[in-house]
Motif scaffolding. Structure first.
Motif, PDB file in Angstrom:
ATOM      1  N   THR A  60      -4.507  -6.191  -0.582  1.00 27.61           N
ATOM      2  CA  THR A  60      -5.552  -7.207  -0.649  1.00 27.61           C
ATOM      3  C   THR A  60      -5.267  -8.264  -1.716  1.00 27.61           C
ATOM      4  O   THR A  60      -5.338  -9.471  -1.452  1.00 27.61           O
ATOM      5  N   ILE A  61      -4.952  -7.825  -2.926  1.00 31.63           N
ATOM      6  CA  ILE A  61      -4.721  -8.774  -4.030  1.00 31.63           C
ATOM      7  C   ILE A  61      -3.527  -9.666  -3.723  1.00 31.63           C
ATOM      8  O   ILE A  61      -3.582 -10.897  -3.927  1.00 31.63           O
ATOM      9  N   GLU A  93      -6.991  -5.787   3.402  1.00 30.61           N
ATOM     10  CA  GLU A  93      -5.728  -6.413   3.803  1.00 30.61           C
ATOM     11  C   GLU A  93      -5.707  -6.812   5.275  1.00 30.61           C
ATOM     12  O   GLU A  93      -5.027  -7.764   5.648  1.00 30.61           O
ATOM     13  N   SER A  99      -9.055  -2.462  -5.061  1.00 27.49           N
ATOM     14  CA  SER A  99      -8.207  -2.287  -3.879  1.00 27.49           C
ATOM     15  C   SER A  99      -6.964  -1.468  -4.197  1.00 27.49           C
ATOM     16  O   SER A  99      -6.379  -1.588  -5.274  1.00 27.49           O
ATOM     17  N   GLN A 118     -10.520  -8.974 -11.492  1.00 29.17           N
ATOM     18  CA  GLN A 118     -10.789  -7.551 -11.302  1.00 29.17           C
ATOM     19  C   GLN A 118     -12.194  -7.192 -11.789  1.00 29.17           C
ATOM     20  O   GLN A 118     -12.687  -7.756 -12.780  1.00 29.17           O
ATOM     21  N   VAL A 129     -14.145  -8.300  -2.705  1.00 25.99           N
ATOM     22  CA  VAL A 129     -13.376  -7.555  -1.708  1.00 25.99           C
ATOM     23  C   VAL A 129     -12.923  -6.202  -2.258  1.00 25.99           C
ATOM     24  O   VAL A 129     -12.858  -5.994  -3.470  1.00 25.99           O
ATOM     25  N   LYS A 130     -12.613  -5.316  -1.313  1.00 28.80           N
ATOM     26  CA  LYS A 130     -11.948  -4.061  -1.642  1.00 28.80           C
ATOM     27  C   LYS A 130     -11.238  -3.553  -0.388  1.00 28.80           C
ATOM     28  O   LYS A 130     -11.861  -3.363   0.655  1.00 28.80           O
ATOM     29  N   ASN A 131      -9.920  -3.382  -0.494  1.00 31.59           N
ATOM     30  CA  ASN A 131      -9.101  -2.866   0.606  1.00 31.59           C
ATOM     31  C   ASN A 131      -9.350  -3.628   1.908  1.00 31.59           C
ATOM     32  O   ASN A 131      -9.701  -3.051   2.932  1.00 31.59           O
ATOM     33  N   VAL A 146     -11.602 -14.858  -5.707  1.00 40.44           N
ATOM     34  CA  VAL A 146     -11.706 -13.522  -5.122  1.00 40.44           C
ATOM     35  C   VAL A 146     -11.894 -12.507  -6.241  1.00 40.44           C
ATOM     36  O   VAL A 146     -11.092 -12.462  -7.181  1.00 40.44           O
ATOM     37  N   VAL A 185      -7.594 -14.514  -8.448  1.00 39.99           N
ATOM     38  CA  VAL A 185      -8.062 -13.147  -8.262  1.00 39.99           C
ATOM     39  C   VAL A 185      -8.457 -12.531  -9.600  1.00 39.99           C
ATOM     40  O   VAL A 185      -7.699 -12.602 -10.572  1.00 39.99           O
ATOM     41  N   ASP A 211     -11.829  -8.675  -6.901  1.00 44.31           N
ATOM     42  CA  ASP A 211     -11.405  -7.408  -6.311  1.00 44.31           C
ATOM     43  C   ASP A 211     -12.061  -6.250  -7.049  1.00 44.31           C
ATOM     44  O   ASP A 211     -12.039  -6.192  -8.289  1.00 44.31           O
ATOM     45  N   THR A 212     -12.635  -5.315  -6.276  1.00 41.53           N
ATOM     46  CA  THR A 212     -13.389  -4.224  -6.896  1.00 41.53           C
ATOM     47  C   THR A 212     -12.664  -2.875  -6.804  1.00 41.53           C
ATOM     48  O   THR A 212     -13.306  -1.826  -6.756  1.00 41.53           O
TER      49      THR A 212
END
Length: 395
Positions: A41-42, A13, A37, A54, A9-11, A32, A52, A34-35
């Motif tokens: 989102t996190i 929310e 955000s 990164q 995911v990225k941004n 999840v 989560v 995260d790339t």
């Protein structure tokens, strides 16, 4: 068997909670990745119990997805994107199928929310947590290549599929594509890949279709035909290549050739629901050629495959109207508006047919409904329709 939900995911929310909640009741863990955000989102993922991690985005979806797989501990992996949700009806089937010892991969049926044609596709999103399964290709990343390699060495495994719709996808609606600049990102990633893998049929199909969509029709046709010529495609991919060639030649106004490619697509042995777009587009071309009887058969096939295919009912109604079968056309239109009460064009054509058989009251009611719907989405058409009715003395 333990099942892990895996997402990059990225941004996201605005959509992530809906995605994760749709699968939360059947998974044992949520991973999840995260790339980068910069929104909530996190926080949202963590509040829903996700683990989560990164990852620095490098313009390669397969690298990111493979990174996410490193953290999965379940026996099976379910992959969703933030703009996708799992359907409630499919959950029990997923739980049943992952207990079957013969399967290494189970393909899931995905539905494109808001799509007018070709709304279904099969996606390889449910698979065992096997150490040799990995994603490939920088865009439209898939595990199919690694699965094929595993099957060559471990032939006892099987690939299955679930026929019910499993995933609802909202990411290909036009406003989403425009907002996220999806075409530009996809084009850049796939052009880089095809430069070193010029005969890869999967990317030939995806990039070829994207070229056609963006107006580079000749380039698209060359890639799509290259994909067919590679003779490396499975049946689903061969269907997709022929289907997109049908679209390409329609754009080139070569209707006869477009018809031939749609007919070739239909002949392939794939799940009937995947053929919906080819039958519908074939019907459109046959109708344009004046072959109303064959067009009617094509549209009837679409609603036989999917009785809830609104566009099929509408197109069938248009064909029946052209054939002078007005009562049958009314039935087709009425079914279309039962399925989609906000379909202005259906009400408009329904008004025309009611008028042709002399039922002015029903005709006026249908026209008024069409006008009210057009006023919300197509005000110019509402004005044009109202003026036409006034000139006819109906208003």
């Amino acid at each position: 068997m333990k099942l892990s939900l895996c997402a990059i995911v990225k941004n996201e929310e605005a959509r992530l909670a809906k995605c994760l909640n749709s699968a939360k009741s059947i998974v044992n863990e949520i991973v999840v990745l995260d790339t980068g955000s910069s929104d909530r989102t996190i926080e949202i993922a963590q509040n829903l119990g996700a683990k989560v991690y990164q990852f620095s985005w490098n313009n390669d979806f397969s690298t990111a997805r493979n990174e996410a797989l490193k953290y999965v501990i379940g026996d099976w992996v379910l992959v969703l994107d933030a703009d996708e949700t799992l359907t409630p009806k499919i959950k029990s089937q997923i739980r049943q199928v992952i207990e079957m010892p013969e399967y290494i991969l189970v393909n899931l049926l995905r539905y494109e929310v808001g799509a007018n044609q070709a709304p279904y596709s099969m996606v390889s999103r449910l698979f065992r947590n096997h150490p040799k399964i990995k994603f490939s290709r920088p865009y439209h990343a898939i595990v199919d290549d690694s699965i094929s390699e595993i099957l060559r060495k471990e032939p006892d495994w099987q690939i299955g599929h679930l026929e019910e719709v499993a995933i609802l996808h909202e990411g290909y609606q036009q406003e989403v594509i425009n907002k996220q600049d999806k075409f530009a990102k996809a084009k850049a990633a796939m052009e880089g890949f095809i430069a070193t893998n010029p005969h890869d049929p999967y990317v030939c199909s995806k990039l070829g279709a994207l070229y056609v969509e963006s107006g580079k029709v000749a380039e698209g046709i060359e890639l799509l035909q290259r994909g067919i010529a590679s003779k490396q495609s499975n049946m689903d991919l061969m269907y997709e290549l022929n289907y997109h060639l049908g679209i390409a030649y329609t754009r080139n106004q070569d209707i006869r050739k477009a018809v031939s490619y749609y007919q070739a697509a239909i002949k392939l042995v794939v799940m009937p629901i995947l053929k919906l777009g080819a039958y519908n587009n074939l019907g459109n071309l046959l109708k344009a050629l004046g072959d109303l009887r064959s067009a009617k058969s094509a549209y009837e096939m679409t609603i036989r495959i999917d009785p809830n295919f609104v566009t099929g009912h509408y197109n069938l109604g248009m064909t029946l109207k052209a054939m002078g079968l007005f009562m049958d056309a009314i039935s087709a239109y009425q079914r279309a508006v039962q399925l989609n009460p906000h379909y202005a064009d259906v009400y408009q054509n329904l008004g025309v047919v009611w008028l042709k058989i002399g039922n002015q009251k029903a005709s006026l009611a249908a026209f008024n409904k069409a006008i009210s719907l057009h006023e919300m989405n197509n005000p110019k058409e509402a004005i044009r329709l109202r003026q036409g009715l006034e000139e006819m003395g109906l208003l």
